[in-house]
Design a protein around this motif. Structure first.
Motif, PDB file in Angstrom:
ATOM      1  N   GLU A 134       1.081   3.883   1.798  1.00 43.22           N
ATOM      2  CA  GLU A 134       1.625   4.343   3.069  1.00 43.22           C
ATOM      3  C   GLU A 134       2.872   3.547   3.461  1.00 43.22           C
ATOM      4  OE1 GLU A 134      -0.670   5.770   6.690  1.00 43.22           O
ATOM      5  OE2 GLU A 134      -0.139   3.729   7.302  1.00 43.22           O
ATOM      6  N   ASN A 168       0.854  -1.183   0.000  1.00 42.45           N
ATOM      7  CA  ASN A 168       0.000   0.000   0.000  1.00 42.45           C
ATOM      8  C   ASN A 168       0.891   1.235   0.000  1.00 42.45           C
ATOM      9  OD1 ASN A 168       0.480   0.990   2.819  1.00 42.45           O
ATOM     10  ND2 ASN A 168      -0.479  -0.965   3.372  1.00 42.45           N
ATOM     11  N   SER A 184      -1.111   7.173   8.934  1.00 43.65           N
ATOM     12  CA  SER A 184      -1.674   6.632  10.172  1.00 43.65           C
ATOM     13  C   SER A 184      -0.581   6.256  11.166  1.00 43.65           C
ATOM     14  CB  SER A 184      -2.523   5.387   9.855  1.00 43.65           C
ATOM     15  OG  SER A 184      -1.713   4.361   9.299  1.00 43.65           O
ATOM     16  N   ALA A 214      -1.270  10.976  -0.656  1.00 44.88           N
ATOM     17  CA  ALA A 214      -2.370  11.946  -0.627  1.00 44.88           C
ATOM     18  C   ALA A 214      -3.118  11.881   0.700  1.00 44.88           C
ATOM     19  CB  ALA A 214      -3.324  11.672  -1.787  1.00 44.88           C
ATOM     20  N   ALA A 215      -3.309  10.677   1.217  1.00 43.88           N
ATOM     21  CA  ALA A 215      -4.031  10.515   2.487  1.00 43.88           C
ATOM     22  C   ALA A 215      -3.079  10.728   3.662  1.00 43.88           C
ATOM     23  CB  ALA A 215      -4.643   9.122   2.560  1.00 43.88           C
ATOM     24  N   PRO A 216      -3.590  11.262   4.771  1.00 45.09           N
ATOM     25  CA  PRO A 216      -2.746  11.440   5.967  1.00 45.09           C
ATOM     26  C   PRO A 216      -2.191  10.103   6.449  1.00 45.09           C
ATOM     27  CG  PRO A 216      -4.824  12.630   6.181  1.00 45.09           C
ATOM     28  CD  PRO A 216      -4.956  11.758   4.974  1.00 45.09           C
TER      29      PRO A 216
END
Length: 751
Positions: free
Chosen positions: A602, A600, A716, A712-714
């Protein structure tokens, strides 16, 4: 009398018809109309870089055609004056020359040839003396020669009907042999004078025209005096036909032949190891598609950037030459092939010699007589040998040569764009002429700690660990199992500090103790699965030591692994060729990279960030890239070293470039004595620095110097681990901790 003449004419006509139709298979084949309209000569296939630079050729006959507009008038004049002064007046057959030739054949005299330029084109294009010489009468002396000449006359007339005079001249100059493995005027001009045909001077054009009559006899390289006399005869023919003046004749004949001689071969030019690797897949493609890579004049467009390739080759040469100095100084007066205990391996050279093709050939030649074989293995003769000061000629026996080259360090280097998989630079060894073995893809060695990021990837994605997860630097012991004793890996320094480090710090410092703990927690089978997912295609042994890179793999594979981190978890198989065109520019095949999502986004970014820690964390193994080389840009890195310093590795990543490199001996038993010389940070990392200095400096390349792009996503997972360091953060850079080699006793003689 007229009856006899008429009968002769009828007989001649019937003979020509019989030859043309191969009556009763007496005379041999003739080309059909389709072949005549599309005459075929072998054309070299050319391989180009992504930025349009010719890297090399694949050929049996080195021939690359040129257009008529690129043929200078002085060359055409020299050709016509020498070979066919009535070329513009005849229609393929020159009656005067034919009469002279027929008389010569029938009387065994030598009154001069009867071949026009058009007939010579027919002879070369259709191989009248070889391929068409298959009739039952062809091998019978005068009759056979008469049949061959008749075929050439027939073909000459047909060629004149199908082609213009200009096209025939172009065919001739593009087809004939000039010697030194050069076919066609384009290759000949480059081989002998390093020029394109249109830039040939009149004496140079006359020299090349003079060669054609007998390439071996009139070669300016082998027979310079004879070649000059032949050139001057061509010039006199040009003056006789009023193509040059008497003053020009006097001036040109007085000149010496000044050569810039260079024969094209696979060892020369940019990227020879890359070209040798590419040809493997091209030959398979050509076989599947009924093409001939060595004769069809294909255009192969590759992914290589000629600028990066040049910088890579220069950097490898610069770096390896220095490493060889260190190596020779360490082993001065001693044999470098040692076992794990540092003892000389007995009979090492004799055992190595028995694995060579030379030994096997001698054994076959002398029916296994070892005395004869040993005699020739120890017999000295002059041979060209490689040195870092240039090629030299030395008196050596094959056994001496083996011992000499075993002492040379080898290298492999590859640069790849991780976003599209395109290989940008490829150096498989010190020098392709002397070291054919490719250490980018063909060579597979233990990757050492460059394998560790795979362990950390599994721990983060599947184990749920954070880069800031704390773990003490203590021993981890794998219990004994059937057939395997208990195993406790040690750190590089051989000790454990007992201090607590984050996983980010542990990877930056390449700590074995914490890697071992992660392998135990995740399980070797899980690590092996991730290795395969990320692009390791070589066998991976699921054993406790696997986290330290004990299973062999190639630079090629590791570049794919590290490229996955940069490319947001998308694995892209390295690609070397983008398209293949035929000789007319029609696209035959386009290649697209094979991709698959294996991580993924991240996780991929976290690993990219963790690899940066090697260059930014105090104590990181690659901080010298910022402190020494002064690179101001974000770089991720990982060093690798194997047991006894047999293999030194380095992997470097930037937003659009992944580089992998390996340094070592041909055999694992040949290596540096200490980590001060032999570890990845010393023996491999500086090569990356040298290469990137050149790449960053060349603004035309446009290498991306921006930070690594964030998802793009914060995130975790927390990446800033500074609050976990407490007072334990080491402020002494790793590269300052290591002993610096002493260069005081080195000079050029040490290479």
């Amino acid at each position: 009398m007229w009856v006899l003449f008429g009968a002769g004419v009828v007989g001649l006509g019937l003979f020509v018809l019989a030859v043309s139709g191969n009556f009763l298979n007496l005379f041999g084949r003739m080309p059909n109309l389709k072949t005549l309209e599309n005459p075929r000569s072998e054309l070299a296939s050319e391989i180009y870089s992504a930025d349009g630079v010719l890297l090399g050729k694949y050929f049996r006959e080195n021939r690359t055609p040129v257009d008529f507009k690129d043929l200078p008038q002085n060359l055409i004049d020299a050709l016509i004056a020498t070979e066919d002064v009535r070329f513009e007046q005849h229609s393929g057959i020159d009656a005067k020359s034919v009469l002279r030739a027929v008389t010569g054949v029938l009387t065994f005299s030598h009154n001069g040839g009867g071949s026009t330029l058009t007939q010579q084109v027919a002879k070369v294009l259709f191989k009248t003396r070889q391929d068409l010489n298959d009739g039952s009468l062809n091998g019978t002396g005068k009759i056979g020669m008469l049949i061959t000449k008749t075929k050439e006359w027939i073909l000459a007339i047909r060629l004149e009907r199908n082609y213009t005079k200009r096209e025939i001249i172009r065919m001739y100059l593009n087809t004939v042999e000039y010697g030194s493995n050069s076919f066609g005027i384009n290759t000949a001009a480059k081989t002998f004078f390093n020029k394109s045909p249109k830039n040939l001077s009149t004496p140079e054009a006359a020299t090349l025209v003079g060669i054609v009559n007998a390439p071996g006899r009139f070669s300016p390289v082998v027979h310079p005096d004879r070649s000059r006399k032949r050139r001057n005869w061509v010039l006199r023919q040009m003056a006789k036909s009023h193509y040059i003046t008497d003053a020009e004749l006097a001036q040109d004949t007085a000149k010496a032949i000044v050569l810039h001689y260079s024969v094209e071969n696979p060892s020369k030019g940019l990227a020879p190891y890359f070209r040798a690797e590419v040809v493997k897949s091209l030959v398979a493609w050509a076989k599947e598609t009924d093409h001939d890579l060595y004769a069809d004049g294909l255009k192969i467009y590759t992914t290589i950037d000629s600028r990066m390739q040049e910088y890579a080759e220069k950097s490898v040469a610069e770096h390896l030459a220095l490493q060889q100095k260190w190596f020779n100084a360490q082993w001065k007066g001693q044999l470098p092939w040692r076992d794990e205990n540092g003892k000389v391996i007995p009979d090492f050279l004799n055992i190595a010699m028995r694995r060579t093709q030379r030994y096997k050939s001698l054994m076959n030649q002398y029916d296994g007589n070892r005395d004869s074989v040993n005699f020739y293995l120890r017999r000295k003769y002059k041979m060209p040998v490689f040195t870092w000061q240039g090629e030299k000629e030395m008196m050596m026996s094959p056994l001496d040569s083996l011992a000499y080259y075993k002492r040379y360090l080898r290298a492999g280097f590859m640069a790849m764009n991780p976003l599209n998989g395109q290989v940008k630079a490829w150096v498989g060894g010190p020098n392709y002429k002397f070291f054919k073995f490719d250490h980018v893809r063909q060579g597979k060695r233990q990757p050492g700690s460059t394998f560790k990021p795979i362990v950390y990837t599994a721990a983060i994605e599947q184990g749920g660990y954070s880069p800031c997860f704390p773990r003490p630097d203590v021993a981890t012991t794998f219990p004994a199992v059937a057939g395997r004793a208990a195993y406790t890996p040690k750190n590089f320094e051989g000790t454990f500090t007992g201090r607590t480090f984050t996983l980010r710090q542990a990877l930056a410092r390449s700590m074995n103790s914490i890697t071992a703990w992660l392998v135990m927690k995740m399980g070797p089978e899980t690590i092996a699965t991730y290795a395969k997912r990320l692009g390791i295609t070589s066998p991976v042994d699921a054993v406790p030591s696997m986290g330290f890179g004990t299973s062999d793999c190639s630079i090629f594979e590791l570049c794919g692994v590290y490229g996955t981190f940069v490319n947001k978890g998308i694995h892209t198989d390295p690609i070397m060729v983008t398209r293949i065109e035929d000789k007319n520019g029609n696209v035959l095949r386009e290649f697209v990279p094979q991709t698959r999502e294996v991580l993924n986004e991240e996780t991929a970014y976290i690993m990219t960030n963790m690899l940066q820690a090697s260059t930014t964390e105090p104590g990181g193994t690659s901080t010298i890239l910022h402190t020494g080389f002064k690179f101001p840009y974000e770089i991720g890195a990982k060093t690798g070293t194997t047991s006894n310093y047999s293999d030194a590795w380095f992997m470097g990543i930037t937003p659009d470039l992944v580089c992998g490199m390996w340094i070592g001996g041909e055999d694992r038993s040949i290596h540096f004595r200490t980590g001060a010389y032999g570890q990845g940070a010393r023996a491999a990392l500086p090569l990356y620095g040298l290469f990137m200095q050149k790449v960053y400096k060349d603004k035309s390349i446009g290498i991306n110097t921006s930070p690594f792009p964030k998802p793009a996503a914060p995130l975790s997972i927390e990446l800033d681990c500074s609050k976990y360091y407490g007072g334990q953060r080491d402020t002494i850079p790793y590269d300052q901790k290591m002993q610096v080699p002493d260069a005081s006793d080195l000079d050029d003689k040490d290479i």
